[in-house]
Design a protein around this motif. Structure first.
Motif, short mmCIF file in Angstrom:
data_model
loop_
_atom_site.label_atom_id
_atom_site.label_comp_id
_atom_site.label_asym_id
_atom_site.label_seq_id
_atom_site.Cartn_x
_atom_site.Cartn_y
_atom_site.Cartn_z
N GLU A 92 0.83 -1.20 0.00
CA GLU A 92 0.00 0.00 0.00
C GLU A 92 0.87 1.25 0.00
O GLU A 92 1.84 1.35 0.76
N VAL A 93 0.50 2.21 -0.85
CA VAL A 93 1.22 3.48 -0.93
C VAL A 93 0.22 4.63 -0.97
O VAL A 93 -0.98 4.42 -1.23
N ASP A 94 0.71 5.82 -0.75
CA ASP A 94 -0.12 7.02 -0.79
C ASP A 94 -0.67 7.22 -2.20
O ASP A 94 0.08 7.17 -3.18
N ALA A 95 -1.98 7.45 -2.31
CA ALA A 95 -2.60 7.67 -3.62
C ALA A 95 -2.07 8.91 -4.31
O ALA A 95 -2.17 9.05 -5.53
N GLU A 96 -1.49 9.84 -3.53
CA GLU A 96 -0.96 11.06 -4.11
C GLU A 96 0.52 10.93 -4.50
O GLU A 96 1.16 11.91 -4.85
N SER A 97 1.05 9.72 -4.44
CA SER A 97 2.42 9.49 -4.88
C SER A 97 2.54 9.80 -6.37
O SER A 97 1.56 9.73 -7.12
N VAL A 98 3.74 10.14 -6.79
CA VAL A 98 4.02 10.30 -8.22
C VAL A 98 4.64 8.99 -8.69
O VAL A 98 5.70 8.57 -8.21
N PHE A 99 3.97 8.34 -9.64
CA PHE A 99 4.40 7.02 -10.08
C PHE A 99 5.34 7.14 -11.27
O PHE A 99 5.39 8.17 -11.96
N ARG A 100 6.09 6.05 -11.51
CA ARG A 100 7.14 6.06 -12.52
C ARG A 100 6.82 5.07 -13.63
O ARG A 100 5.98 4.18 -13.47
N SER A 101 7.52 5.22 -14.73
CA SER A 101 7.39 4.29 -15.82
C SER A 101 7.72 2.88 -15.34
O SER A 101 8.70 2.68 -14.63
N GLY A 102 6.89 1.92 -15.70
CA GLY A 102 7.11 0.54 -15.29
C GLY A 102 6.38 0.15 -14.03
O GLY A 102 6.29 -1.04 -13.71
N ASP A 103 5.84 1.12 -13.29
CA ASP A 103 5.09 0.80 -12.07
C ASP A 103 3.82 0.02 -12.42
O ASP A 103 3.14 0.32 -13.41
N ARG A 104 3.49 -0.93 -11.56
CA ARG A 104 2.26 -1.71 -11.70
C ARG A 104 1.38 -1.42 -10.49
O ARG A 104 1.84 -1.50 -9.36
N LEU A 105 0.12 -1.09 -10.76
CA LEU A 105 -0.79 -0.67 -9.69
C LEU A 105 -2.08 -1.47 -9.71
O LEU A 105 -2.55 -1.91 -10.77
N LYS A 106 -2.65 -1.64 -8.54
CA LYS A 106 -4.01 -2.13 -8.36
C LYS A 106 -4.69 -1.22 -7.33
O LYS A 106 -4.01 -0.53 -6.57
N ILE A 107 -6.00 -1.24 -7.32
CA ILE A 107 -6.77 -0.54 -6.28
C ILE A 107 -7.48 -1.60 -5.46
O ILE A 107 -8.10 -2.52 -6.02
N GLN A 108 -7.37 -1.51 -4.15
CA GLN A 108 -8.09 -2.40 -3.27
C GLN A 108 -9.21 -1.62 -2.60
O GLN A 108 -8.96 -0.57 -2.00
N VAL A 109 -10.43 -2.10 -2.71
CA VAL A 109 -11.59 -1.42 -2.14
C VAL A 109 -12.33 -2.36 -1.21
O VAL A 109 -12.33 -3.58 -1.41
N GLU A 110 -12.96 -1.78 -0.21
CA GLU A 110 -13.67 -2.57 0.80
C GLU A 110 -14.83 -1.73 1.33
O GLU A 110 -14.65 -0.56 1.65
#
Length: 274
Positions: A92-110
């Motif tokens: 888990e990381v801050d949603a306001e992070s600045v992401f980089r090329s090659g990063d892989r993301l998912k969103i977890q919701v509950e």
């Protein structure tokens, strides 16, 4: 005077929460009871989770619960961004992070109660496409069980390429189906089914992918404008605010205090990529 519960505490005040924590009337530290450490191997933790789909490796389960001060529990949503960088496990990381090329993301919701979830993302064309519901989860049903994490996308991930930009997502959680979105996603828009406590609504049939109409900004704007902003409260937490001594998280909580059956909430997410 009793101290007002925070959005995270309100989220865990719903019936059926796995652990119970009681806050005293005075502003005293919270007394925790029954919290279990999140220990063991990642594989063991995943095996114990009540999720309908596997959580990414390295992501802990739920939860602590606070006793409600009385009355119906509010409608609540917890969401977090899961990042895998350079082949590492998702975390888990801050949603306001600045992401980089090659990063892989998912969103977890509950959700903290049985409710209807919609997640749409804005493409480069300006139209929005449906990410949830998906036929890969519960045969396309968008009814989500309480205190059970769901991953978006259910399979695959967001992948940032070399082109800088912004990924926009729109999340809706509602006690009843949202008619504007139901018309697009499903073949027939029916009234909200009567769901018994602990039960599931009747299955709905999704449109064929090629028949799903694009969701334009105007429709997203109509859904957003139907929200009553004053009813929504937000809380962003990180590892400096542990849920329990054993459970640290980086996530956001959104609460609609309205107890009405028509209550719903929305979240705008913007993921920056440079």
């Amino acid at each position: 005077m009793a101290q007002e519960l925070t959005p995270r505490e309100l989220f865990f005040s719903a019936p059926g929460s796995p652990v119970q924590v009681t806050r005293k009337a005075e502003a005293k530290p919270v007394t925790q009871t029954g919290a279990k450490p999140n220990v063991g191997s990642p594989a063991a933790n995943r095996a114990k989770a009540p999720s309908p789909q596997p959580a990414p490796e390295g992501v802990g389960g739920a939860a602590v619960v606070l006793a409600a001060a009385g009355g119906p529990a509010p409608l609540g949503l917890r969401y977090s961004i899961l990042l895998s960088r350079e082949g590492a496990d998702y975390r888990e990381v801050d949603a306001e992070s600045v992401f980089r090329s090659g990063d892989r993301l998912k969103i977890q919701v509950e959700a903290n109660t049985g409710a209807y979830l919609y997640v749409v993302a804005r493409g480069s064309s300006g139209n929005w496409s449906v990410l949830f519901p998906t036929t890969e989860v519960e045969n396309g049903s968008n009814f989500v069980a309480p205190f059970r994490p769901y991953l978006v996308p259910a399979t695959g991930r967001f992948y940032f390429d070399d082109q800088a930009g912004e990924e926009k997502l729109f999340l809706v959680l509602a006690r009843k189906p949202e008619a504007n979105l139901e018309d697009i996603i499903y073949k027939i828009n029916t009234p909200a089914p009567s769901v018994p406590p602990g039960g599931k609504p009747p299955a709905k049939q999704m449109q064929l992918a090629q028949l799903i109409r694009p969701i334009d900004d105007q429709l997203v704007g109509r859904v957003r404008s139907s929200m009553v902003a004053r009813d929504l409260v937000f809380e962003k937490v990180d590892e400096t605010k542990p849920l329990t001594p054993e459970r640290r998280e980086t996530a956001a909580y959104v609460i609609n205090r309205d107890p009405a059956p028509e209550a719903k909430l929305v979240v705008d997410l913007r993921l920056q990529h440079r």
